[in-house]
Design an enzyme around this catalytic site. Structure first.
Site, mmCIF file in Angstrom:
data_model
loop_
_atom_site.group_PDB
_atom_site.id
_atom_site.type_symbol
_atom_site.label_atom_id
_atom_site.label_comp_id
_atom_site.label_asym_id
_atom_site.label_seq_id
_atom_site.Cartn_x
_atom_site.Cartn_y
_atom_site.Cartn_z
ATOM 1 N N HIS A 72 14.767 -14.987 1.240
ATOM 2 C CA HIS A 72 13.725 -14.178 2.104
ATOM 3 C C HIS A 72 13.357 -15.229 3.098
ATOM 4 O O HIS A 72 13.249 -16.500 3.085
ATOM 5 C CB HIS A 72 12.833 -13.415 1.237
ATOM 6 C CG HIS A 72 13.127 -11.988 0.663
ATOM 7 N ND1 HIS A 72 12.879 -11.184 1.216
ATOM 8 C CD2 HIS A 72 13.879 -12.017 -0.339
ATOM 9 C CE1 HIS A 72 13.356 -10.059 0.625
ATOM 10 N NE2 HIS A 72 14.053 -10.710 -0.505
ATOM 11 N N SER A 89 14.819 -7.134 8.765
ATOM 12 C CA SER A 89 13.659 -8.014 8.674
ATOM 13 C C SER A 89 12.855 -7.949 9.988
ATOM 14 O O SER A 89 11.492 -8.067 9.862
ATOM 15 C CB SER A 89 14.095 -9.505 8.218
ATOM 16 O OG SER A 89 14.351 -9.324 7.051
ATOM 17 N N GLU A 92 10.997 -4.912 10.081
ATOM 18 C CA GLU A 92 9.782 -4.716 9.297
ATOM 19 C C GLU A 92 8.619 -5.645 9.380
ATOM 20 O O GLU A 92 7.300 -5.281 9.589
ATOM 21 C CB GLU A 92 10.464 -5.429 7.549
ATOM 22 C CG GLU A 92 11.304 -4.082 7.192
ATOM 23 C CD GLU A 92 12.381 -4.943 6.140
ATOM 24 O OE1 GLU A 92 12.924 -3.817 5.471
ATOM 25 O OE2 GLU A 92 12.387 -5.879 5.827
#
Length: 177
Positions: A72, A89, A92
């Site tokens: 991550h 990502s 988000e």
């Protein structure tokens, strides 16, 4: 998400390479979870697919789980600042209000990310789509109090939330009969 969502019926017919290519983005890093889930087909519903993915993740060795967490990106980290995050990502983090931060806010995230990674050995993982900047910053403080084992569990729970939302973006809801 503007792309056409796929059906569970389509997913159940995919070869393993197709399955991994289409669903691999549900999790960061190598697609070992999705690859293992292919063997559990056919899936009775979207929830069944999700539960299968989560079971594989939670049943993995601690080493595999930590590697998943290490895949991550840092929140407001180098990849975000350089514009090299995955599209998921990027969206988000933007949904959490983590774009357009001041230099001081970026420095705060960098300091918190570094302290967290030093303590636990992996990046701080939180479902950004379910949080905003303030709750993410509060999460750093709260979660720094955890043991490593508690934090691995907490971070995996966040990964499960992230993958569920990504699954909902990708796969059509089950047909009501």
């Amino acid at each position: 998400m503007t792309t056409k969502r796929i059906t569970l019926q389509e997913i159940n017919t995919f070869t393993q390479p197709q399955f991994v290519q289409v669903l691999g983005g549900l999790f960061e890093g190598p697609p070992w979870i999705v690859s293992a889930a292919w063997h559990e087909r056919p899936f009775a519903g979207r929830e069944h697919l999700y539960q299968t993915l989560c079971t594989i993740m939670y049943d993995a060795s601690v080493e595999q789980q930590v590697e998943l967490l290490r895949a991550h990106p840092d929140l407001v980290g180098r990849a975000a600042l350089a514009g090299t995050l995955s599209p998921s990502s990027t969206d988000e983090q933007a949904a959490a209000g983590l774009h357009g931060l001041s230099a001081q806010e970026i420095a705060t995230f960098a300091r918190l990310n570094a302290a967290y990674a030093e303590r636990f050995g992996f990046p701080f993982v939180i479902c950004a789509r379910e949080n905003k900047k303030e709750s993410i910053l509060a999460g750093f403080a709260t979660r720094q109090q955890h043991t490593r084992e508690q934090e691995i569990t907490c971070a995996l729970n966040e990964v499960a939330k992230i993958s569920l939302l990504r699954l909902y973006d990708l796969v059509q809801p089950d047909a009501v009969v």
